[in-house]
Scaffold this motif. Structure first.
Motif, PDB file in Angstrom:
ATOM      1  N   TYR A 266      -5.038  40.862  57.558  1.00 27.00           N
ATOM      2  CA  TYR A 266      -6.469  40.425  57.144  1.00 27.00           C
ATOM      3  C   TYR A 266      -7.172  39.950  58.701  1.00 27.00           C
ATOM      4  O   TYR A 266      -8.458  40.494  58.644  1.00 27.00           O
TER       5      TYR A 266
ATOM      6  N   SER B 231      -7.042  41.792  61.403  1.00 34.40           N
ATOM      7  CA  SER B 231      -7.592  43.117  61.963  1.00 34.40           C
ATOM      8  C   SER B 231      -8.617  43.827  61.441  1.00 34.40           C
ATOM      9  O   SER B 231      -9.222  44.610  62.048  1.00 34.40           O
ATOM     10  N   GLN B 232      -8.872  43.321  60.070  1.00 32.92           N
ATOM     11  CA  GLN B 232     -10.221  44.072  59.635  1.00 32.92           C
ATOM     12  C   GLN B 232     -11.474  43.429  60.409  1.00 32.92           C
ATOM     13  O   GLN B 232     -12.610  44.230  59.959  1.00 32.92           O
ATOM     14  N   ASP B 233     -11.625  42.350  60.856  1.00 36.25           N
ATOM     15  CA  ASP B 233     -12.513  41.909  61.646  1.00 36.25           C
ATOM     16  C   ASP B 233     -12.473  41.816  63.365  1.00 36.25           C
ATOM     17  O   ASP B 233     -13.699  41.292  64.004  1.00 36.25           O
TER      18      ASP B 233
ATOM     19  N   ASP C 236      -5.490  43.976  47.652  1.00 37.48           N
ATOM     20  CA  ASP C 236      -6.177  44.412  49.024  1.00 37.48           C
ATOM     21  C   ASP C 236      -5.431  45.353  49.659  1.00 37.48           C
ATOM     22  O   ASP C 236      -6.095  46.392  50.258  1.00 37.48           O
TER      23      ASP C 236
ATOM     24  N   THR D 284      -6.553  49.834  51.030  1.00 39.30           N
ATOM     25  CA  THR D 284      -6.561  50.756  51.894  1.00 39.30           C
ATOM     26  C   THR D 284      -5.707  51.946  51.768  1.00 39.30           C
ATOM     27  O   THR D 284      -5.253  52.664  52.938  1.00 39.30           O
TER      28      THR D 284
ATOM     29  N   ALA E 227      -2.621  47.381  58.342  1.00 44.02           N
ATOM     30  CA  ALA E 227      -3.359  46.721  59.327  1.00 44.02           C
ATOM     31  C   ALA E 227      -3.812  47.919  60.560  1.00 44.02           C
ATOM     32  O   ALA E 227      -4.896  47.735  61.146  1.00 44.02           O
TER      33      ALA E 227
ATOM     34  N   PHE F 224      -7.089  49.541  60.257  1.00 38.15           N
ATOM     35  CA  PHE F 224      -8.130  48.644  60.866  1.00 38.15           C
ATOM     36  C   PHE F 224      -7.975  48.611  62.344  1.00 38.15           C
ATOM     37  O   PHE F 224      -8.894  47.914  62.987  1.00 38.15           O
TER      38      PHE F 224
END
Length: 367
Positions: free
Chosen positions: A18, A20-22, A72, A76, A161, A164
């Motif tokens: 989660y 690494s998405q931002d 989720d 991906t 992950a 991302f």
């Protein structure tokens, strides 16, 4: 932000997925002793008689969070097979305990939509459902349970992950400097805005050198993997009294275990003698299992606090240093939700649970 996560078990892998998405995230892990790798994978908290209400809220929330996590991951492009919903059988020697547990679970159905059916199953129905089964008492059957291959799920989360931009470094690390502005990982002298410690039972080793006292102790767990030629998708998850759970996974594999060994410290050697009682329980219930080889023993180290409660969040006097530990034997149930909650905290988002129910300050303090 530049973030480091130390520990790639269930909590760390979920947090990495989660965050690494931002953010710019690096995950450190030396692959040594993870409880996740030696976890049997049972997800069925609704029949627990533990009186700790925050623990139950976390475990119930964690069991239900898997639906969101899998969705989720699917976004991906990863359709994981590590999670399998299972018909579940619970055994109790005393008939009254069966009635008591059924009453507990039925009361919890209001806040547990995964629970659709709870039945008392007679021996004749058990035998019809699983011909190799040998048991002469009633048991509880529910459709709400699941099994998880923790190692495989962590690999899938890290694969997601990486899409991302996650970087994974296979190395053991320590913290060189902790300040309000940066935390430096000693081994590669990388500076980070935030560090998340998800190293389970090894959390004390990361903090003791920085004058912290950590209330965490290790517990050794072993399980046996039996390779059968059965269609294990049709075999229920079976939870006898004690430690001898019978956990069917994919490809004919059945996990037996796991042990709870409190005096072994961080020892990761395999000791088949410790599994003898567990295997004998499984063979008594399913005699034909003895015809197949035990082709693998898995060993891991669980983390327990003195009150057996989990904790997670920022260290009270160090807002850029987050921790999670104390999950014990419920790590596969609670770990993914804790990892997601840590990501929400770091992102400044509202959490699903009340963080004050899992206070880090009760377990980590300055000397």
């Amino acid at each position: 932000m530049k973030i480091a996560i130390i520990g790639a078990g269930m909590v760390g892998s979920t947090a990495a997925f989660y965050l690494s998405q931002d953010h710019d995230v690096t995950l450190y892990d030396d692959g040594h002793g993870q409880a996740t790798k030696a976890a049997a994978g049972i997800i069925c908290p609704w029949f627990s008689k533990r009186r700790n209400k925050p623990w139950y809220r976390l475990a119930n929330g964690g069991a239900h969070f898997y639906r969101d996590l899998l969705a989720d991951l699917a976004e991906t492009g990863i359709e994981t097979t590590a999670y399998q919903q299972k018909t579940t059988w619970l055994l109790k020697k005393k008939p009254k305990l069966i009635d008591d547990l059924m009453a507990i679970a039925q009361k919890r159905q209001v806040d547990a939509p995964l629970i659709q059916e709870i039945h008392k199953l007679s021996p004749s129905y058990q035998q019809a459902a699983f011909p190799a089964w040998r048991y002469d008492g009633d048991l509880i059957q529910t459709d709400a349970g699941a099994v998880v291959d923790g190692q495989a799920l962590c690999q899938d989360l890290l694969a997601g992950a990486r899409t991302f931009g996650l970087r994974v470094k296979d190395m053991k690390v320590s913290l060189d400097k902790i300040s309000d502005h940066e935390i430096i990982v000693k081994e590669d002298q990388e500076s980070y805005d935030i560090v998340v410690l998800t190293s389970g039972a090894w959390l004390p080793s990361l903090l003791i050198g920085h004058d912290y006292q950590v209330d965490i102790r290790p517990q050794k767990g072993q399980l046996a993997v039996i390779q059968t030629d059965w269609d294990t998708s049709q075999i229920p998850l079976i939870m006898p009294e004690g430690e001898g759970d019978i956990i069917p996974h994919l490809d004919g594999k059945i996990f037996i275990g796991a042990t709870h060994e409190d005096e072994k410290g961080y020892d990761l050697s395999t000791e088949p003698s410790q599994l003898a009682d567990i295997l004998s329980t499984a063979y008594a219930l399913v005699p034909e299992l003895a015809d197949f080889p035990v082709n693998e023993l898995k060993v891991g180290t669980r983390a327990y606090a003195s009150d057996y409660a989990p904790f997670y969040g920022p260290i009270p006097d160090q807002a850029n240093l987050y921790v999670a530990s104390g999950l014990g034997s419920s790590g596969l149930t609670t770990g993914p939700l804790i990892g997601r909650e840590l990501a929400r905290m770091i992102n400044g988002e509202a959490t699903k649970l009340d963080p004050s129910d899992y206070p880090v300050g009760n377990y980590i303090s300055r000397d």
